[in-house]
Design an enzyme around this catalytic site. Structure first.
Site, PDB file in Angstrom:
ATOM      1  N   GLY A  44      77.793 -18.662  29.940  1.00 60.70           N
ATOM      2  CA  GLY A  44      78.930 -18.399  30.819  1.00 60.70           C
ATOM      3  C   GLY A  44      78.527 -17.735  32.117  1.00 60.70           C
ATOM      4  O   GLY A  44      79.226 -17.858  33.116  1.00 60.70           O
ATOM      5  N   THR A 104      78.756 -22.927  29.429  1.00 62.40           N
ATOM      6  CA  THR A 104      79.037 -24.165  28.729  1.00 62.40           C
ATOM      7  C   THR A 104      79.085 -25.344  29.701  1.00 62.40           C
ATOM      8  O   THR A 104      79.781 -25.296  30.717  1.00 62.40           O
ATOM      9  CB  THR A 104      80.364 -24.068  27.965  1.00 62.40           C
ATOM     10  OG1 THR A 104      80.228 -23.082  26.950  1.00 62.40           O
ATOM     11  CG2 THR A 104      80.800 -25.388  27.326  1.00 62.40           C
ATOM     12  N   ASN A 149      88.750 -13.295  30.533  1.00 58.71           N
ATOM     13  CA  ASN A 149      88.579 -14.495  31.356  1.00 58.71           C
ATOM     14  C   ASN A 149      89.302 -15.675  30.734  1.00 58.71           C
ATOM     15  O   ASN A 149      89.438 -15.776  29.519  1.00 58.71           O
ATOM     16  CB  ASN A 149      87.086 -14.808  31.571  1.00 58.71           C
ATOM     17  CG  ASN A 149      86.526 -15.752  30.534  1.00 58.71           C
ATOM     18  OD1 ASN A 149      86.652 -16.970  30.659  1.00 58.71           O
ATOM     19  ND2 ASN A 149      85.943 -15.201  29.475  1.00 58.71           N
ATOM     20  N   PHE A 201      85.863 -23.468  31.207  1.00 64.01           N
ATOM     21  CA  PHE A 201      84.671 -24.327  31.346  1.00 64.01           C
ATOM     22  C   PHE A 201      84.570 -24.984  32.722  1.00 64.01           C
ATOM     23  O   PHE A 201      84.354 -26.201  32.832  1.00 64.01           O
ATOM     24  CB  PHE A 201      84.650 -25.440  30.280  1.00 64.01           C
ATOM     25  CG  PHE A 201      84.473 -24.984  28.860  1.00 64.01           C
ATOM     26  CD1 PHE A 201      84.036 -23.712  28.552  1.00 64.01           C
ATOM     27  CD2 PHE A 201      84.757 -25.864  27.804  1.00 64.01           C
ATOM     28  CE1 PHE A 201      83.869 -23.319  27.230  1.00 64.01           C
ATOM     29  CE2 PHE A 201      84.586 -25.477  26.488  1.00 64.01           C
ATOM     30  CZ  PHE A 201      84.151 -24.203  26.200  1.00 64.01           C
ATOM     31  N   SER A 215      85.527 -21.313  22.279  1.00 63.97           N
ATOM     32  CA  SER A 215      86.139 -20.736  23.472  1.00 63.97           C
ATOM     33  C   SER A 215      87.658 -20.806  23.315  1.00 63.97           C
ATOM     34  O   SER A 215      88.200 -21.837  22.911  1.00 63.97           O
ATOM     35  CB  SER A 215      85.733 -21.505  24.725  1.00 63.97           C
ATOM     36  OG  SER A 215      86.598 -21.143  25.782  1.00 63.97           O
ATOM     37  N   ASN A 251      89.720 -20.832  25.733  1.00 63.37           N
ATOM     38  CA  ASN A 251      90.337 -21.282  26.986  1.00 63.37           C
ATOM     39  C   ASN A 251      90.415 -22.790  27.169  1.00 63.37           C
ATOM     40  O   ASN A 251      90.837 -23.256  28.219  1.00 63.37           O
ATOM     41  CB  ASN A 251      89.596 -20.650  28.174  1.00 63.37           C
ATOM     42  CG  ASN A 251      89.692 -19.139  28.145  1.00 63.37           C
ATOM     43  OD1 ASN A 251      90.772 -18.597  27.907  1.00 63.37           O
ATOM     44  ND2 ASN A 251      88.573 -18.456  28.333  1.00 63.37           N
ATOM     45  N   THR A 252      89.956 -23.544  26.193  1.00 65.10           N
ATOM     46  CA  THR A 252      90.130 -25.003  26.221  1.00 65.10           C
ATOM     47  C   THR A 252      91.076 -25.344  25.068  1.00 65.10           C
ATOM     48  O   THR A 252      90.712 -25.141  23.907  1.00 65.10           O
ATOM     49  CB  THR A 252      88.776 -25.733  26.055  1.00 65.10           C
ATOM     50  OG1 THR A 252      87.973 -25.443  27.194  1.00 65.10           O
ATOM     51  CG2 THR A 252      88.948 -27.247  25.950  1.00 65.10           C
ATOM     52  N   LYS A 300      78.350 -21.661  17.888  1.00 61.03           N
ATOM     53  CA  LYS A 300      78.930 -20.397  18.370  1.00 61.03           C
ATOM     54  C   LYS A 300      80.353 -20.270  17.853  1.00 61.03           C
ATOM     55  O   LYS A 300      81.191 -21.140  18.121  1.00 61.03           O
ATOM     56  CB  LYS A 300      78.911 -20.357  19.900  1.00 61.03           C
ATOM     57  CG  LYS A 300      79.400 -19.009  20.460  1.00 61.03           C
ATOM     58  CD  LYS A 300      78.984 -18.841  21.905  1.00 61.03           C
ATOM     59  CE  LYS A 300      79.463 -17.539  22.496  1.00 61.03           C
ATOM     60  NZ  LYS A 300      79.006 -17.351  23.876  1.00 61.03           N
ATOM     61  N   ASN A 336      82.059 -15.387  20.194  1.00 58.03           N
ATOM     62  CA  ASN A 336      82.672 -15.665  21.492  1.00 58.03           C
ATOM     63  C   ASN A 336      83.697 -14.573  21.819  1.00 58.03           C
ATOM     64  O   ASN A 336      83.790 -13.582  21.091  1.00 58.03           O
ATOM     65  CB  ASN A 336      83.343 -17.050  21.434  1.00 58.03           C
ATOM     66  CG  ASN A 336      83.209 -17.789  22.757  1.00 58.03           C
ATOM     67  OD1 ASN A 336      83.437 -17.198  23.820  1.00 58.03           O
ATOM     68  ND2 ASN A 336      82.858 -19.050  22.704  1.00 58.03           N
ATOM     69  N   THR A 337      84.460 -14.764  22.867  1.00 61.97           N
ATOM     70  CA  THR A 337      85.489 -13.776  23.243  1.00 61.97           C
ATOM     71  C   THR A 337      86.645 -13.810  22.239  1.00 61.97           C
ATOM     72  O   THR A 337      86.834 -14.797  21.534  1.00 61.97           O
ATOM     73  CB  THR A 337      86.024 -14.076  24.654  1.00 61.97           C
ATOM     74  OG1 THR A 337      86.470 -15.431  24.691  1.00 61.97           O
ATOM     75  CG2 THR A 337      84.954 -13.875  25.702  1.00 61.97           C
ATOM     76  N   GLY A 386      83.419  -7.524  25.902  1.00 67.64           N
ATOM     77  CA  GLY A 386      83.001  -6.168  26.236  1.00 67.64           C
ATOM     78  C   GLY A 386      83.255  -5.193  25.102  1.00 67.64           C
ATOM     79  O   GLY A 386      83.385  -5.588  23.934  1.00 67.64           O
ATOM     80  N   THR A 442      79.067  -9.038  29.254  1.00 70.23           N
ATOM     81  CA  THR A 442      79.890  -8.011  29.909  1.00 70.23           C
ATOM     82  C   THR A 442      79.092  -6.724  30.147  1.00 70.23           C
ATOM     83  O   THR A 442      79.271  -6.064  31.180  1.00 70.23           O
ATOM     84  CB  THR A 442      81.156  -7.753  29.069  1.00 70.23           C
ATOM     85  OG1 THR A 442      81.799  -9.017  28.838  1.00 70.23           O
ATOM     86  CG2 THR A 442      82.129  -6.831  29.786  1.00 70.23           C
TER      87      THR A 442
HETATM   88  C1  LIG Z   1      83.536 -14.561  32.435  1.00 69.03           C
HETATM   89  C2  LIG Z   1      83.022 -15.076  31.112  1.00 69.03           C
HETATM   90  C3  LIG Z   1      82.717 -16.426  30.960  1.00 69.03           C
HETATM   91  C4  LIG Z   1      82.231 -16.898  29.734  1.00 69.03           C
HETATM   92  N1  LIG Z   1      81.924 -18.220  29.612  1.00 69.03           N
HETATM   93  C5  LIG Z   1      81.429 -18.683  28.433  1.00 69.03           C
HETATM   94  C6  LIG Z   1      81.061 -20.041  28.287  1.00 69.03           C
HETATM   95  O1  LIG Z   1      81.153 -20.843  29.220  1.00 69.03           O
HETATM   96  N2  LIG Z   1      80.587 -20.440  27.074  1.00 69.03           N
HETATM   97  C7  LIG Z   1      80.436 -19.594  26.025  1.00 69.03           C
HETATM   98  O2  LIG Z   1      79.976 -20.011  24.953  1.00 69.03           O
HETATM   99  N3  LIG Z   1      80.751 -18.286  26.137  1.00 69.03           N
HETATM  100  C8  LIG Z   1      81.241 -17.818  27.312  1.00 69.03           C
HETATM  101  N4  LIG Z   1      81.567 -16.504  27.435  1.00 69.03           N
HETATM  102  C9  LIG Z   1      81.395 -15.602  26.258  1.00 69.03           C
HETATM  103  C10 LIG Z   1      80.077 -14.836  26.331  1.00 69.03           C
HETATM  104  O3  LIG Z   1      78.973 -15.696  26.254  1.00 69.03           O
HETATM  105  C11 LIG Z   1      79.994 -13.811  25.166  1.00 69.03           C
HETATM  106  O4  LIG Z   1      79.863 -14.529  23.950  1.00 69.03           O
HETATM  107  C12 LIG Z   1      81.205 -12.907  25.066  1.00 69.03           C
HETATM  108  O5  LIG Z   1      81.623 -12.501  26.347  1.00 69.03           O
HETATM  109  C13 LIG Z   1      80.939 -11.650  24.223  1.00 69.03           C
HETATM  110  O6  LIG Z   1      79.850 -10.909  24.716  1.00 69.03           O
HETATM  111  P1  LIG Z   1      80.011  -9.635  25.710  1.00 69.03           P
HETATM  112  O7  LIG Z   1      80.992  -8.687  25.068  1.00 69.03           O
HETATM  113  O8  LIG Z   1      78.624  -9.104  25.849  1.00 69.03           O
HETATM  114  O9  LIG Z   1      80.534 -10.176  26.987  1.00 69.03           O
HETATM  115  C14 LIG Z   1      82.053 -16.009  28.644  1.00 69.03           C
HETATM  116  C15 LIG Z   1      82.353 -14.644  28.817  1.00 69.03           C
HETATM  117  C16 LIG Z   1      82.827 -14.180  30.024  1.00 69.03           C
HETATM  118  C17 LIG Z   1      83.141 -12.701  30.170  1.00 69.03           C
END
Ligand SMILES: Cc1cc2nc3c(=O)[nH]c(=O)nc-3n(C[C@H](O)[C@H](O)[C@H](O)COP(=O)(O)O)c2cc1C
Length: 351
Positions: A83, A106, A131, A135, A200, A202-203, A236, A265-266, A285, A334
């Site tokens: 991401g 992604t 967020n 994608f 994710s 968001n899709t 994931k 993931n989030t 985060g 994050t």
């Molecule tokens: C702005 C943003 C965009 C992200 N985009 C993707 C993505 O495209 N594909 C994916 O697998 N995870 C994506 N993630 C998730 C991160 O890879 C990670 O798994 C998640 O944020 C948890 O880790 P963290 O708490 O360290 O951020 C995204 C996270 C953020 C904050």
């Protein structure tokens, strides 16, 4: 005595801020989150082409602690989470900063703009981000072309590169397998491992691919396509899975010889966020830390598939917590936005 004082200082939030937190973050945080993101990735992209700039970035490098996981050699166990560099534009810079592996994406089969802006929100009090990017990426063709050019130039990084693929928004869920297969075919030659992002939020509909039959069909098709020269396949997952759902996913992953699981993931659980600050999207985060650690612990207890931990890693302690829970590798997103590249050394010095 000194240890006790520094623990007290840490508790009171009095520990000295690092250089990034003092000088760079305040500037970046005057910009809206997505502008700051593009500026930073743009600078790192430029740096990737300059040996002088790469040498400067190397001043952040942590000590190495090599590890072999699913047949790949990792110079250290800290990776860049998917991401941050969706389009794979700054591989050399991430390597120079000291990441032990880099996950791009992604990536989707079709180039797509993502959701309307604004779509990334900072929550500094909570040390979190929300967020709903959806994608946004250049698409598998353009990214394969970029990676081929990088390889041609002789500047391919020495650390493992994972490519995270997901479903294009315009592709109906019933055709998801073909969509993933397209990206897989385009990108596999450049990847040390491939991550299937089925989590994710968001899709629309994507998380339905975590259902056992759908996941099974997807894994079967990808493994069949990989043929006699398979690449490690990583799945994931979402932190919002119920116990029974996780159990079923693990069974399918084991049946299909999945090499690794990224947890997680989030999250869609926004219960820790005050309603007036809340936004639709995936939360990452600090609020995700314990949920993600719990999931890592559960997967490690139930399965022998190596776990890559992601979620709320902000300092040495939260990183160690993931390894104690059973993770073999960790990924940052994050935490990097809030703590900067010095975070890598802080973690490695404590391991
Ligand atoms: C702005 C943003 C965009 C992200 N985009 C993707 C993505 O495209 N594909 C994916 O697998 N995870 C994506 N993630 C998730 C991160 O890879 C990670 O798994 C998640 O944020 C948890 O880790 P963290 O708490 O360290 O951020 C995204 C996270 C953020 C904050």
């Amino acid at each position: 005595m000194l240890g006790c004082m520094s623990a007290m200082a840490a508790e009171n939030g009095l520990l000295a801020k690092n250089g990034y937190e003092r000088f760079v973050r305040p500037l970046l945080f005057t910009l809206d989150a997505e502008t700051a993101h593009h500026l930073t990735v743009g600078l790192l992209r430029t740096a990737s082409h300059s040996n002088l700039a790469l040498r400067a970035l190397k001043s952040f490098q942590p000590s190495s602690k090599p590890k072999k996981v699913f047949g790949l050699n990792f110079p250290n166990p800290i990776g860049l989470a998917a991401g941050l560099d969706k389009n794979g534009v700054a591989l050399r810079a991430w390597e120079a900063l000291g990441f032990g592996f880099i996950e791009i994406g992604t990536v989707t089969a079709k180039a797509q703009p993502g959701n309307p802006k604004p779509r990334i929100f900072r929550l500094p009090e909570q040390q979190a981000l929300i967020n709903r990017l959806g994608f946004n990426n250049d698409g598998a063709d353009a990214i394969a072309y970029r990676l081929a050019a990088l390889r041609e130039s002789g500047r391919w990084p020495a650390v493992p590169v994972g490519i995270n693929i997901g479903k294009s928004k315009a592709t109906p869920l019933e055709q998801a397998t073909d969509d993933y297969l397209y990206s897989f075919r385009m990108l596999r030659d450049f990847a040390d491992y491939i991550t299937l992002n089925i989590s994710s939020p968001n899709t629309p509909g994507l998380r339905a691919l975590q259902e056992p039959e759908k996941l099974s069909a997807l894994l079967y098709a990808i493994s069949d396509e990989a043929g006699i020269a398979p690449k490690p396949l990583v799945v994931k997952v979402s932190p919002d899975l119920a116990g029974a759902e996780l159990k079923a996913i693990l069974a399918v992953c084991e049946e299909n010889d999945v090499s690794g699981i990224i947890a997680a993931n989030t999250t869609l659980d926004h219960s820790s966020i005050p309603p007036q600050l809340d936004q639709a999207g995936g939360l990452s985060g600090a609020p995700l830390r314990h949920k993600s650690t719990g999931l890592v612990r559960e997967i490690a207890a139930r399965s022998t598939i190596p776990v890559i931990a992601s979620g709320g890693i902000f300092d040495a302690e939260s990183a160690r917590e993931k390894f104690h829970a059973g993770a073999v590798l960790i990924q940052l997103y994050t935490g990097l936005i809030y703590r900067g590249p010095q975070l890598l050394r802080e973690i490695m010095d404590s391991l």
